[in-house]
Motif scaffolding. Structure first.
Motif, PDB file in Angstrom:
ATOM      1  N   MET A  75       0.840  -1.215   0.000  1.00  0.00           N
ATOM      2  CA  MET A  75       0.000   0.000   0.000  1.00  0.00           C
ATOM      3  C   MET A  75       0.869   1.257   0.000  1.00  0.00           C
ATOM      4  SD  MET A  75      -3.296  -0.497   2.381  1.00  0.00           S
ATOM      5  CE  MET A  75      -2.493  -0.414   3.994  1.00  0.00           C
ATOM      6  N   LYS A  86      -6.529   0.746  16.558  1.00  0.00           N
ATOM      7  CA  LYS A  86      -7.948   1.080  16.396  1.00  0.00           C
ATOM      8  C   LYS A  86      -8.855   0.026  17.045  1.00  0.00           C
ATOM      9  CE  LYS A  86      -8.892   2.913  12.120  1.00  0.00           C
ATOM     10  NZ  LYS A  86      -9.373   2.853  10.701  1.00  0.00           N
ATOM     11  N   ASP A 102     -11.849   7.918  11.543  1.00  0.00           N
ATOM     12  CA  ASP A 102     -10.427   8.223  11.441  1.00  0.00           C
ATOM     13  C   ASP A 102     -10.165   9.685  11.814  1.00  0.00           C
ATOM     14  OD1 ASP A 102      -9.577   5.755  10.566  1.00  0.00           O
ATOM     15  OD2 ASP A 102      -8.877   6.432   8.594  1.00  0.00           O
ATOM     16  N   SER A 134     -12.462   1.372   6.505  1.00  0.00           N
ATOM     17  CA  SER A 134     -12.551   1.395   7.969  1.00  0.00           C
ATOM     18  C   SER A 134     -12.272   2.779   8.555  1.00  0.00           C
ATOM     19  CB  SER A 134     -11.608   0.356   8.566  1.00  0.00           C
ATOM     20  OG  SER A 134     -10.258   0.668   8.221  1.00  0.00           O
ATOM     21  N   ASP A 160      -3.896  -6.267   4.412  1.00  0.00           N
ATOM     22  CA  ASP A 160      -3.257  -5.005   4.019  1.00  0.00           C
ATOM     23  C   ASP A 160      -2.263  -4.496   5.071  1.00  0.00           C
ATOM     24  OD1 ASP A 160      -4.813  -3.801   6.009  1.00  0.00           O
ATOM     25  OD2 ASP A 160      -5.995  -2.567   4.641  1.00  0.00           O
ATOM     26  N   GLY A 162      -2.939  -3.400   7.881  1.00  0.00           N
ATOM     27  CA  GLY A 162      -3.592  -2.450   8.801  1.00  0.00           C
ATOM     28  C   GLY A 162      -4.912  -2.989   9.310  1.00  0.00           C
ATOM     29  N   GLN A 164      -7.937  -2.227   8.433  1.00  0.00           N
ATOM     30  CA  GLN A 164      -8.982  -2.455   7.432  1.00  0.00           C
ATOM     31  C   GLN A 164      -8.957  -3.894   6.908  1.00  0.00           C
ATOM     32  OE1 GLN A 164     -10.159   0.735   4.805  1.00  0.00           O
ATOM     33  NE2 GLN A 164      -9.990  -0.594   3.046  1.00  0.00           N
ATOM     34  N   LEU A 214      -8.124  10.481   2.911  1.00  0.00           N
ATOM     35  CA  LEU A 214      -7.423   9.202   2.813  1.00  0.00           C
ATOM     36  C   LEU A 214      -6.163   9.348   1.956  1.00  0.00           C
ATOM     37  CD1 LEU A 214      -9.413   5.984   2.149  1.00  0.00           C
ATOM     38  CD2 LEU A 214      -7.451   6.432   0.737  1.00  0.00           C
TER      39      LEU A 214
HETATM   40  C1  GLC Z   1      -7.526   2.311   4.891  1.00  0.00           C
HETATM   41  C2  GLC Z   1      -8.416   3.104   5.804  1.00  0.00           C
HETATM   42  C3  GLC Z   1      -7.801   3.330   7.127  1.00  0.00           C
HETATM   43  C4  GLC Z   1      -7.072   2.089   7.610  1.00  0.00           C
HETATM   44  C5  GLC Z   1      -6.014   1.681   6.623  1.00  0.00           C
HETATM   45  C6  GLC Z   1      -5.187   0.474   7.076  1.00  0.00           C
HETATM   46  O1  GLC Z   1      -7.185   2.884   3.716  1.00  0.00           O
HETATM   47  O2  GLC Z   1      -8.838   4.334   5.262  1.00  0.00           O
HETATM   48  O3  GLC Z   1      -8.809   3.730   8.010  1.00  0.00           O
HETATM   49  O4  GLC Z   1      -6.521   2.368   8.864  1.00  0.00           O
HETATM   50  O5  GLC Z   1      -6.605   1.404   5.397  1.00  0.00           O
HETATM   51  O6  GLC Z   1      -5.894  -0.723   7.071  1.00  0.00           O
END
Ligand code: GLC
Ligand code: UDP
Ligand code: MN
Length: 336
Positions: A75, A86, A102, A134, A160, A162, A164, A214
């Motif tokens: 990413m 989170k 966020d 998310s 990813d 993270g 999300q 974002l």
């Molecule tokens: C995304 C979301 C963000 C999240 C991130 C990592 O693009 O906008 O809220 O924390 O991905 O997963």
């Protein structure tokens, strides 16, 4: 309602500035819900004080990090491992229902109606609409769910790197099970959509209730001149979302910066607005530093941009380039 809350997260001072603006925007649109911010221990005292003035509850949490460099690299956002933090939002069990937002979101009108929705309601992600984004979601705090989410992280990780990825893995039937859990895009309008589908933005953008900045470049990555109402100073094109960025900066400079100045007092504080002395001083200093300051040449020197970024993150090189002696010398020549 006392048992319902908007919740956000800030692990450092930059995201804390975002949280301040978000909190103010919710208040300005007369929310009847409580406001909660989860913070990491790294958030400075002055920022914590300002957050306490805006939020009903400021809760310090452990920073959870996915440590998943490989997925985060896909990413191009190595910084997002900490978004695992989170997940702590599920521990706020003194509320029956919450809306997580966020710290890089801004509310444009009252959105209390989101509390009519059920867990887990969210808007589609603009990059892969069968996943939810998310950055804004409705959920029910529960220690049981929190435990299951952590377990999911351990067993499956995040696709990813993270939060999300985890949340879409855990609430995996979101795309197909219940359309009522699909929030309209106007509750999480990401700035990316503006240039990927401009005609739709022109047609429907006026209905937006929440804008989400974002991506890597955040509102606080820019510089703002409040007198001229002009934004500048990032490699990304400001014209991609001029209105919302301006709205963020107007709110930040008018309502948040004065509070930050009160808290910081005489200490150096860089607001990101060009009108303040400390920021002007820094710009002059950075422009002239290469030619006027004597520096040890054995170490690679950061570029002006890198140095400015560090300064803005509160990581000035106090022992080297930004030492008191160097700054004093600069001030002396400036005053002469
Ligand atoms: C995304 C979301 C963000 C999240 C991130 C990592 O693009 O906008 O809220 O924390 O991905 O997963
Ligand atoms: N966040 C944080 N510290 C960080 C990175 C992220 O507190 O170093 C929180 C913050 O609330 C932020 C959210 O996690 O809004 C998601 O990260 P970000 O908004 O940068 O991701 P994006 O929406 O750009 O994908
Ligand atoms: Mn975000």
């Amino acid at each position: 309602m006392a048992d319902q809350a908007f919740v956000t997260l800030a692990t450092n001072d930059n995201y804390a500035r975002g949280a301040m603006v978000l909190g103010k925007s919710l208040r300005n649109h007369n929310t009847s819900k409580k406001l909660v911010v989860l913070i990491g221990p790294q958030v400075s005292d002055p920022c914590q004080c300002v957050l306490k003035r805006i939020y009903d509850e400021v809760r310090v949490v452990d920073v959870l990090d996915s440590g998943d460099a490989a997925h985060l690299a896909m990413m191009k956002r190595p910084d997002l491992g900490v978004t695992f933090t989170k997940l702590h939002c599920w521990t706020l069990t003194h509320y029956s229902k919450c809306v997580f937002m966020d710290a890089d979101t801004l509310v444009l009108s009252n959105i209390d109606e989101l509390f009519d929705r059920e867990e887990l309601s969210a808007a589609p992600d603009p990059g892969w609409p069968d996943c939810f984004n998310s950055g804004v979601f409705v959920y029910r705090p529960s220690i049981e769910t929190y435990g299951k989410l952590l377990e999911f992280c351990t067993e499956h990780g995040s696709f990813d790197g993270g939060d999300q990825g985890v949340l879409n893995g855990y609430f995996s039937d979101w795309a197909t099970a219940d359309i009522a859990k699909h929030l309209p895009f106007i509750y999480n309008l990401s700035s990316i959509a503006i240039y990927t589908y401009l005609p739709a933005f022109k047609q429907f953008g006026g209905n937006a209730k929440v804008v989400h900045f974002l991506g890597k470049t955040k509102p606080w990555s820019y510089t703002f001149d409040p007198k001229a109402k002009k934004i500048s100073g990032s490699e990304q094109d400001v014209s991609s979302n001029p209105t919302y960025l301006l709205e963020w900066w107007m709110l930040y400079s008018s309502s948040v910066v004065p509070m930050l100045h009160e808290q910081y007092g005489d200490q150096t504080f860089h607001s990101g607005c060009v009108e303040f002395l400390c920021s002007e001083m820094m710009t002059i200093e950075i422009e002239q530093s290469e030619s006027t300051l004597s520096l040890p040449h054995s170490l690679p020197q950061p570029s002006s941009q890198e140095r400015k970024q560090k300064w803005e993150q509160g990581q000035a090189d106090y022992m080297g380039m930004d030492s008191f002696d160097n700054i004093k010398r600069k001030l002396d020549t400036f005053l002469k």
